[in-house]
Enzyme design. Structure first.
Site, PDB file in Angstrom:
ATOM      1  N   ASP A  11       0.869  -1.175   0.000  1.00 56.30           N
ATOM      2  CA  ASP A  11       0.000   0.000   0.000  1.00 56.30           C
ATOM      3  C   ASP A  11       0.904   1.222   0.000  1.00 56.30           C
ATOM      4  O   ASP A  11       1.649   1.446   0.964  1.00 56.30           O
ATOM      5  CB  ASP A  11      -0.905   0.017   1.229  1.00 56.30           C
ATOM      6  N   ASP A 130     -13.464  -3.436  -1.692  1.00 56.57           N
ATOM      7  CA  ASP A 130     -13.397  -3.122  -0.268  1.00 56.57           C
ATOM      8  C   ASP A 130     -14.803  -3.277   0.297  1.00 56.57           C
ATOM      9  O   ASP A 130     -15.714  -2.532  -0.074  1.00 56.57           O
ATOM     10  CB  ASP A 130     -12.891  -1.692  -0.037  1.00 56.57           C
TER      11      ASP A 130
END
Length: 258
Positions: A11, A130
């Site tokens: 990330d 998500d």
């Protein structure tokens, strides 16, 4: 039998790898190029690179960082974050990515999945989902969120399982299922969520969010029916090495590339 894949996740924010809990309280975890090279040497099966604030900042992905990362790895590289058009996808693939992952843009323009699949092949188009559990609902349900790189993200009216089925029909070749509730907690994946999606789609499902120990990865693969497991914190901070995880899974009978 196809081997199960172990995938470190990078990330990236501001050119650095970060990790937090449920996308909050982000801590520096290193240089993406150095980490990618390290994981390549350690036997990772693939690497996922997410520019986590590209969508929320309404900008494109950091192409130069992607190019330098791709130069260091000789395993499949998936890149996501801020990809809004087929042209964006093309630039990433030409920069060294093997696959592109879309989440926010797919929700805003589902036909982008089909356009990408027709142009580059379904195997290149990854849906990054998500999902967050809807509270106090039985049987369990999960909602889809976008713009999650800045923290809580933005809710949509999409049901995670229904959205997964639809995106496969549109041409997605793989789905990364990330549990917002579990992300960064190292308390285990959302097995119910993984199982609910894995049993209704015909493409590989990658478990994401919550890995804290090799047992968590095992449960995601066996109980969650995932085809691959993505992890960040346990690898970035040296809690476990990729080889330790692979040896554990192999000893439990999971087909793994050692």
């Amino acid at each position: 039998m196809l081997t199960k894949r172990i995938i470190p996740c990078l990330d990236v924010k501001g050119g650095r790898v970060v990790k937090g809990v449920r996308y909050r309280d982000l801590q520096d975890a290193g240089d993406p190029v150095e980490l990618a090279a390290f994981y390549n040497e350690q036997g990772a099966d693939e690497i996922v690179f997410y520019d986590i604030t590209a969508s929320s900042d309404e900008r494109g992905i950091m192409q130069e960082v992607v190019e330098r990362t791709a130069d260091q790895v000789f395993i499949p590289l998936t890149v996501g974050g801020g990809l809004r058009t087929v042209e964006d996808m093309r630039r990433m693939l030409e920069s060294g990515a093997d696959k592109v992952s879309i989440n926010t843009a797919a929700v805003q323009n589902p036909h982008l999945i089909t356009e990408g699949a027709e142009r580059f092949g379904s195997q290149c188009i990854i849906l990054g989902m998500d999902a967050k559990r809807v509270p106090d609902v039985s049987p369990p349900r999960w909602g889809v969120f976008t713009h999650t790189g800045t923290g809580g993200g933005r809710p949509t009216n999409l049901d995670a399982v229904e959205w997964a089925v639809r995106t496969v029909e549109l041409g997605a070749g793989e789905i990364v299922v990330n549990s917002i509730d579990a992300d960064g907690t190292q308390s285990g994946y959302d097995i119910e969520l993984l199982h609910a999606i894995s049993t209704v789609v015909t493409v590989p499902v990658v478990a994401s969010g919550g890995a804290g120990a090799p047992e968590d990865l095992y449960q995601a693969l066996v109980e969650g029916k995932a085809d691959a497991v993505l992890a960040a914190s346990i690898f970035h901070y040296g809690t476990y090495s990729i080889q330790e995880v692979k040896k554990y899974l192999a000893a439990k009978g999971i087909p793994i590339r050692i």
